[in-house]
Structure formats: C-alpha cells, structure tokens
Design a protein around this motif. Structure first.
Motif, short mmCIF file in Angstrom:
data_model
loop_
_atom_site.label_atom_id
_atom_site.label_comp_id
_atom_site.label_asym_id
_atom_site.label_seq_id
_atom_site.Cartn_x
_atom_site.Cartn_y
_atom_site.Cartn_z
N ALA A 430 0.69 -0.89 0.12
CA ALA A 430 0.06 0.49 0.04
C ALA A 430 0.77 0.95 0.11
CB ALA A 430 -0.68 -0.24 1.47
N PHE A 431 0.63 2.33 -0.88
CA PHE A 431 1.13 3.55 -0.96
C PHE A 431 0.12 4.48 -0.61
CE2 PHE A 431 3.62 0.29 -3.77
CZ PHE A 431 4.90 1.09 -3.65
N ARG A 432 0.65 4.97 0.59
CA ARG A 432 -0.32 6.02 0.86
C ARG A 432 0.35 7.14 2.20
NH1 ARG A 432 -0.41 5.19 6.58
NH2 ARG A 432 -0.25 3.18 7.74
N ALA A 433 -0.17 7.62 2.23
CA ALA A 433 0.12 8.54 3.58
C ALA A 433 -0.04 9.35 4.85
CB ALA A 433 -0.77 10.57 3.21
N GLY A 434 0.52 9.11 5.67
CA GLY A 434 0.31 8.75 7.13
C GLY A 434 1.35 9.68 7.97
N ARG A 435 1.38 9.56 9.28
CA ARG A 435 1.54 10.54 9.87
C ARG A 435 2.97 10.12 10.75
NH1 ARG A 435 0.17 16.08 9.76
NH2 ARG A 435 0.63 16.17 12.05
N MET A 436 3.85 10.30 10.88
CA MET A 436 5.49 10.12 11.39
C MET A 436 6.17 10.76 12.71
SD MET A 436 6.53 8.39 8.42
CE MET A 436 6.20 9.76 7.12
N ASN A 437 5.82 10.99 13.78
CA ASN A 437 6.41 11.46 14.87
C ASN A 437 6.21 12.72 15.06
OD1 ASN A 437 7.82 9.33 15.99
ND2 ASN A 437 9.11 9.86 13.71
N GLY A 438 4.14 13.18 14.53
CA GLY A 438 4.01 14.22 14.23
C GLY A 438 3.78 14.93 13.38
N GLY A 439 5.18 14.46 12.63
CA GLY A 439 4.83 15.32 11.01
C GLY A 439 4.37 14.34 9.93
N HIS A 440 4.60 14.98 8.29
CA HIS A 440 3.87 14.35 7.27
C HIS A 440 4.59 13.75 6.75
CE1 HIS A 440 0.67 14.55 3.63
NE2 HIS A 440 2.08 14.26 3.06
N GLY A 441 4.49 12.36 6.55
CA GLY A 441 5.55 11.63 5.48
C GLY A 441 4.42 10.73 4.54
#
Length: 546
Positions: A430-441
């Motif tokens: 799956a290729f998707r947006a996500g949240r990482m340590n409070g940031g966008h990735g």
C-alpha cells in the motif's frame, strides 16, 4: 484476492493492503467501486507554484536538442566519460538568467549514446556545494553503481560523516531513525569529489535517464537541473526503418516556476539543501510549476518537415502528470503511434489519440506530419493542464520531403514471456500518506524509508507478482528490473500499459498487479514512488536481491 504466499516485512495481508487510511479515508474490498470512480479524478496530485517572472508567449523559443557526450576513452571495450556536476547561469526565460545545478554545464545534461552490451563508465565530479548521487533510471546496473541514496559523492568542504546524514522531515526518533533528525546507514559507501559509475548496458535498447538520487533531496536537486538522457541502441532496432537522424527527437518535459528575477522558485524548508529536508506545508503532496519546459526551453517550437518523426519522450517532472494530444491548427488530432515503453520496443505498435504520462515514464512515439499544411503549427498539448500549463510545445511544418521510414507491424520479439503461474510468490504493498512523529510523510506498507532496514528479500532469478494500491497518484518505480502490468483494478491493463515497464502510474484509489523476474545482479536496490516529493518524505523501500 488470494493471500500473499510470502510474508516479508513489507508483504501485507489482504486486509492490510486495502487499509489506506489517514486523510484519504479507508479503502476496503467493498469500496473498490468507489476507488475506481476516484481514479478518474483529480487530474493531478500536488500544489502549483505561481511564477512572478514575465513569461514568454508560447512557441517563440526554438527547441534545444541536448548535446551528445563524447567519450574521453574507448579503451578495453568500455566507453569512458567525464561529467562535472557544477553550477551554471543560463537563459531559460528570454531576457532573464537562472542559476542551475547541471551535469556538464547544461540542462538537460549531455546525452550518453550507448550500444547494447558495450559497457559505459562515467566519472562524475562533484563541484556542487552539497553531496550528490547518480542513478541511471531504468538501467540494469550492478548495485554499487545503481546510485543508492546514501552512497554520496561529497564535495570538497563537506564533513566526512559517511554513515550518518540528516534524517527525513518528521521521521526522526523511531522506526530505526536516530534522535536529533539524523539516521544511520552502516552500508553507505561514500567518496569525495568523484565516483565512477559503470553501466553494462546489457539490456533491451531504450531511452533511460540519469538524475540525482540523494536521500531526502532528490526533488530539489532534479528541480535545479540534475537530469540527463541515456539511450541504448542495437543493430536490430537500427534495421527496422524507424524515423532516424534529425527525425528522431528527444523530448524531456518538465515544469518549473520562476521568481521575478528569473531564479527558480521551489518551496524548500532549507534552500541550502544541507540540514533540513522537505517542503512547505502546501506542497507536501508534490510541487507543480506553471511553466512547461521541453529540453529546458519554455513552450518551444521545432521546425521540421512533413514526414514521420520519432519522439523519445520523458516526463522528468517532479509531480506533474500529462495527457498529451497532438492537434493541427484546424483542430484535427494526429495519431500518436506508440512503438516503445520504459524498457524498450513493444511487440506491435499501439495507436493513441491521447496519451497519459506520469513522472519518470518514457514513451517512444511516431507521429506523421504529412497531412499538416506547410507553414502551419502542430501543437502538443496537455489535456490535464489549465491556462499556460495546457500548452507544451509546437512543431512548425516548414517543407515537404520524401519519407522512407516505416512502422513495422512487428517491432520486437524479445519481450519476456512471464505468466501468472510462473510467480513463486505474491506480495502486496500500500502506497499512502501517514503521520510520523507528529509530521507528515508518505509510506509504503505503513512504514517510512530506512536505509538500515531490509524490507523485501528476493532470491536471484525468482519471478514474483506484486499487487500495488494507492491513495493518491503514485508513479511506482522498481530499480534493476522491468515488469509487465497484468491488471488495473482487477481489469485488463490499459492501452498505454503495453510493453515492458519500470514505472507504473497508479491513480487515486487504484490498484494494479505487476509481474517481474528479479535477475541480473545481486545487491541492495530500491522501489519507490517517483513523485519526487513523496520519495523524499519516506516513500521508498529496500529490495535485497540475494
């Protein structure tokens, strides 16, 4: 869908691969009909910059043709080239100057013309203020010359810290990333000032391209000019009678934006590209320009005769998608006859009225200008564009001429004959947006890129099917190997999916199946989204061929 037969770290279950959440909602098996509707809109992913420079009218600037590099040596059966990566000042917009980062002082960089099976070694000298990495996109290349993102060529004044580098924005602290915004790659192989890259060219003749692939900073480096063409030829293709010489035209299509004084506009968090990767919030999904460049010229015009021409087309834009159409001045469409894809000639020609192309895709086309009136223009337009981004370039038909070229009904007989039953395993991603340590990735399989982690391990010679699914537009690229597209959304592939590919354009909510054989070389490679901002913000994964 059947379950994956091999549960590697990024090999997801059916339930997991269909769960792409975050800001884009949740796709499930029951919602694939909705996903199919999403796939028809929007036309692009990203946000457009607005130039403040005075822009020229279309079709005034002549189309430049990239210079062909000359080897400095041909000793030992290998062609040797020297390319200096350096800053230069160029006139892109008439009357204004633009500072560029270049290969050899030009944008695009010099074209390397190679013969199938004859190795090329390119010594790249880094005279830029930051580290660089060179990747030959689409090349069947040994791992030590593939341009892994941490195999840096350091400039003279750069500190010698080969295994630690600034971490990706919003990604420090977990998932293998160290604190303080840094991450470690114990396998990184760095050099100072220069590096030799060897390309065997043991592959089907095709149009490749080389570009910077430095971790976290690929997007701004390409935007500043670090891209060039690499063409592989062989005697069989030469004998087909396709348009050649001045009737074979390379077209590198890019988009850019410019400030009032002619400088490139790009929303980097750190314009020095030294300490803080990433772009400003409005452009996290991708950076789009409002000026269309072809071979580095804005909306150019090319004078030619009323015959067939072969267009070797590359979409080298960071995030912009195009749907190309050739129109005469009286509104007639000219056929775009596709003869090749990313990895070389098709088995038979495919005729298009319009042709979609995603970042990093290449299309080998023949267009016949014989029916266009002498003195008229044929416009190459982008149906996905609005305003100035609808125009791409034009051809001015200046004279009649004899035409002894042809398009054979059979183009190639050497395409790999892979079948579904040949696959020893199936993987889901799956290729998707996500949240990482409070940031966008941007994530693959729910995880951001970490060079110290092996994500997928494949035995050399194995054939696999990969099932891919996207939230928004993601042009997915595999290093080392080409692949065939088996299905889109459970249906047969589209006409422009023909042939051997190395980049598949996934539309919003869309799934696709691809099949490939992992042959050629062992070592560490990548697969990633070729929206350059997405890959800089985590959408890459490691592929280990063993």
């Amino acid at each position: 869908m059947p379950e994956s037969r091999d549960n590697r770290p990024l090999g997801l279950t059916r339930r997991q691969v269909l769960g792409i959440g975050g800001a884009f909602g949740l796709l499930t098996t029951a919602s694939l009909a909705t996903a199919a509707a999403l796939a028809r809109r929007p036309a692009t992913t990203g946000a457009q910059l607005r130039s403040t420079a005075a822009l020229p009218p279309p079709y005034q600037v002549p189309l430049p043709l990239p210079a062909v590099a000359r080897p400095v040596s041909t000793a030992g059966g290998t062609d040797h080239y020297d390319i200096v990566q350096r800053e230069t000042i160029a006139e892109i917009l008439p009357g204004l100057t633009t500072r560029l980062w270049t290969y050899g002082g030009t944008f695009p960089g010099p074209t390397i013309e190679a013969r199938r099976g004859r190795p090329v070694t390119v010594t790249h000298h880094n005279e830029l203020p930051v580290p660089t990495v060179v990747h030959l996109h689409g090349g069947r290349t040994p791992a030590d010359s593939d341009g892994y993102p941490t195999d840096l060529v350091l400039p003279a004044a750069w500190p010698d810290t080969p295994h630690t580098m600034p971490g990706m924005a919003g990604m420090s602290g977990t998932d293998g990333h160290g604190t303080g915004g840094h991450m470690t790659d114990p396998r990184a192989v760095t050099s100072r000032l220069k590096r030799d890259y060897t390309f065997p060219n043991d592959q089907r003749p095709t149009l490749l391209w080389y570009h910077d692939h430095r971790m976290d900073y690929t997007a701004p480096a390409i935007w500043r000019g670090l891209a060039g063409l690499h063409i592989v030829r062989d005697d069989t293709e030469d004998s087909l009678g396709l348009p050649a010489g001045p009737r074979e035209i390379p077209l590198m299509i890019t988009d850019r934006a410019f400030t009032a004084d002619g400088a490139l506009s790009y929303p980097s968090l750190d314009p020095t590209l030294r300490t803080t990767p990433g772009v400003t919030e409005p452009h996290l999904a991708g950076v789009l320009g409002d000026v269309i460049l072809v071979n580095g010229a804005p909306w150019p015009v090319h004078e030619t005769d009323a015959t067939r021409h072969r267009l070797r087309l590359l979409n080298a834009s960071n995030a912009r998608h195009y749907e190309l159409e050739a129109l005469t001045e009286d509104g007639r469409r000219l056929d775009l006859v596709q003869i090749g894809a990313d990895q070389g000639l098709l088995a038979t020609p495919v005729t298009h009225r319009t042709l979609p192309t995603a970042p990093a895709e290449r299309h080998d086309l023949v267009i016949d200008f014989a029916t266009a009136p002498i003195g008229s223009l044929v416009h190459l337009v982008n149906r996905l564009g609005t305003g100035r981004t609808r125009d791409v370039m034009a051809f001015r038909i200046t004279r009649p001429a004899t035409d002894d070229s042809r398009i054979p009904p059979v183009l190639a007989t050497d395409l790999p004959d892979w079948h579904r039953q040949d696959a020893v395993r199936t993987r889901d991603f799956a290729f998707r947006a996500g949240r990482m340590n409070g940031g966008h990735g941007w994530l693959i399989g729910g995880r951001p890129f970490d060079p110290a982690r092996t994500d997928v391990t494949v035995p050399l010679g194995d054939t696999e099917i990969w099932r891919l699914i996207a939230d928004v537009h993601h042009p997915v690229h595999l290093h080392l190997v080409g692949f065939r597209i088996l299905t889109r959304g459970g249906r047969p592939p589209l006409p422009h999916d023909a042939g051997l590919k190395d980049t598949v354009s996934l539309r919003p909510g869309e799934s696709a199946e691809i099949i490939t054989r992992f042959d050629g070389y062992r070592g560490r490679y990548l697969f990633h989204c070729h929206n350059a901002e997405h890959e800089d913000m985590g959408m890459m994964a490691n592929l280990e061929v063993v």
